[in-house]
Design a protein around this motif. Sequence first.
Motif, short mmCIF file in Angstrom:
data_model
loop_
_atom_site.label_atom_id
_atom_site.label_comp_id
_atom_site.label_asym_id
_atom_site.label_seq_id
_atom_site.Cartn_x
_atom_site.Cartn_y
_atom_site.Cartn_z
N ALA A 1 0.85 -1.18 0.00
CA ALA A 1 0.00 0.00 0.00
C ALA A 1 0.88 1.23 0.00
N SER A 2 0.52 2.23 -0.80
CA SER A 2 1.34 3.43 -0.90
C SER A 2 0.50 4.59 -1.41
N LEU A 3 1.07 5.79 -1.30
CA LEU A 3 0.51 6.96 -1.96
C LEU A 3 1.16 7.07 -3.33
N CYS A 4 0.38 7.37 -4.34
CA CYS A 4 0.89 7.30 -5.70
C CYS A 4 0.22 8.36 -6.57
N ASP A 5 1.02 9.00 -7.40
CA ASP A 5 0.47 9.86 -8.44
C ASP A 5 -0.39 8.99 -9.36
N ALA A 6 -1.62 9.42 -9.59
CA ALA A 6 -2.56 8.56 -10.33
C ALA A 6 -2.44 8.69 -11.84
N ALA A 7 -1.36 9.25 -12.34
CA ALA A 7 -1.15 9.33 -13.79
C ALA A 7 -0.96 7.93 -14.35
N PRO A 8 -1.46 7.64 -15.55
CA PRO A 8 -1.36 6.28 -16.11
C PRO A 8 0.05 5.72 -16.14
N GLN A 9 1.05 6.50 -16.56
CA GLN A 9 2.41 5.97 -16.65
C GLN A 9 2.98 5.68 -15.28
N THR A 10 2.66 6.54 -14.30
CA THR A 10 3.14 6.30 -12.94
C THR A 10 2.57 5.01 -12.38
N LEU A 11 1.29 4.77 -12.62
CA LEU A 11 0.67 3.54 -12.16
C LEU A 11 1.24 2.33 -12.89
N ALA A 12 1.46 2.47 -14.18
CA ALA A 12 2.05 1.37 -14.94
C ALA A 12 3.42 1.02 -14.39
N ASP A 13 4.21 2.02 -14.07
CA ASP A 13 5.54 1.79 -13.50
C ASP A 13 5.45 1.10 -12.14
N ALA A 14 4.49 1.54 -11.31
CA ALA A 14 4.33 0.93 -9.99
C ALA A 14 3.96 -0.54 -10.10
N ILE A 15 3.06 -0.86 -11.00
CA ILE A 15 2.66 -2.26 -11.21
C ILE A 15 3.84 -3.08 -11.71
N HIS A 16 4.59 -2.53 -12.65
CA HIS A 16 5.76 -3.24 -13.21
C HIS A 16 6.80 -3.51 -12.12
N ARG A 17 7.09 -2.49 -11.30
CA ARG A 17 8.08 -2.67 -10.22
C ARG A 17 7.63 -3.73 -9.23
N GLU A 18 6.34 -3.74 -8.91
CA GLU A 18 5.83 -4.71 -7.95
C GLU A 18 6.00 -6.13 -8.48
N LYS A 19 5.73 -6.33 -9.74
CA LYS A 19 5.89 -7.66 -10.33
C LYS A 19 7.36 -8.11 -10.27
N ILE A 20 8.26 -7.19 -10.63
CA ILE A 20 9.69 -7.54 -10.61
C ILE A 20 10.16 -7.85 -9.20
N GLN A 21 9.77 -7.03 -8.23
CA GLN A 21 10.25 -7.18 -6.86
C GLN A 21 9.85 -8.52 -6.26
N HIS A 22 8.67 -9.03 -6.65
CA HIS A 22 8.18 -10.27 -6.04
C HIS A 22 8.29 -11.46 -6.98
N GLY A 23 9.04 -11.29 -8.07
CA GLY A 23 9.26 -12.40 -8.97
C GLY A 23 8.02 -12.85 -9.71
N LEU A 24 7.11 -11.92 -9.96
CA LEU A 24 5.89 -12.24 -10.69
C LEU A 24 6.12 -12.07 -12.18
N ALA A 25 5.42 -12.83 -12.97
CA ALA A 25 5.58 -12.76 -14.43
C ALA A 25 5.20 -11.37 -14.95
N PRO A 26 5.99 -10.82 -15.86
CA PRO A 26 5.68 -9.48 -16.40
C PRO A 26 4.30 -9.39 -17.04
N ASP A 27 3.84 -10.52 -17.63
CA ASP A 27 2.54 -10.50 -18.29
C ASP A 27 1.41 -11.00 -17.38
#
Length: 267
Positions: free
Chosen positions: A193-219
């Motif tokens: 859980a975090s505070l996040c700028d709700a711009a589409p690219q910022t959210l896309a980056d946050a989702i991508h980082r979360e997947k990488i950090q926890h070893g989740l598949a990029p797709d």
Amino acid sequence: MLRFPSESLTVVLGRTQVGGLRLRRGVPQLLETLHGDAATDAVAAALELLERWLRAQDVRGRRIRLILADSHARYALLPPSAIPLRAAEDAALLSARFGELYGEMMEWQMQAEAQRHGQARLACAMPAALAQGARALCRQSACHLISLQPYFIACWNRWRGRVDGREGMLAVLAGDELVLAGFGRQGWRSIRASLCDAAPQTLADAIHREKIQHGLAPDLPVWLHAAVHRPDLARLGQALMPARQDGEVAGGGACLSQAMALAGSGA
């Protein structure tokens, strides 16, 4: 005054606003939203705002479902256990896990999902003073507090039937508050859980980082709920939004707390 047996109120308490809806025979009616200022003592400010809202509404004798913005909550995953834990052992595990993540949390009220063999469990915590204060205010207002839960939990309870038993990520966005949770067929894999700028690219980056950090598949599939309708986020995942009978998206003309109440109430 005559009360309908099926009538209830869903109230959303955020950092700086409180609002909600009345649900009568399944039909929602939006209620007034009150705004406050950000304060150092977030719990005291939230309770003062809730007290003002309850005084301004006709709540006597009504059932209240109170949903807390995720900024009022903390989340954690409890590791799988090979054997059933006694209540005292489970409480000790809860305290140790939240303490590991957030430091001393003696003044917080914690709760976890029921134990499931070999699966991680989702747990949440809220300030005990906030939970106790909300219950006291409802008693003073002669209304009945029938549930108290953070927004992410309300959203998961609403839509889990669509994603349970599958692999993916649930993203819940309410204003600038974002919760990302990864899950698989064997249960939870991550939560943040975090505070996040709700711009589409910022959210896309946050989702991508979360997947990488926890070893989740990029797709890995993403199910996205934005409390206030955001067509510009459509490319980020499959939308989880309630729809009105006329086909318009619920919450499209509502402010943030009202839109959260629509989603959290199942309206």
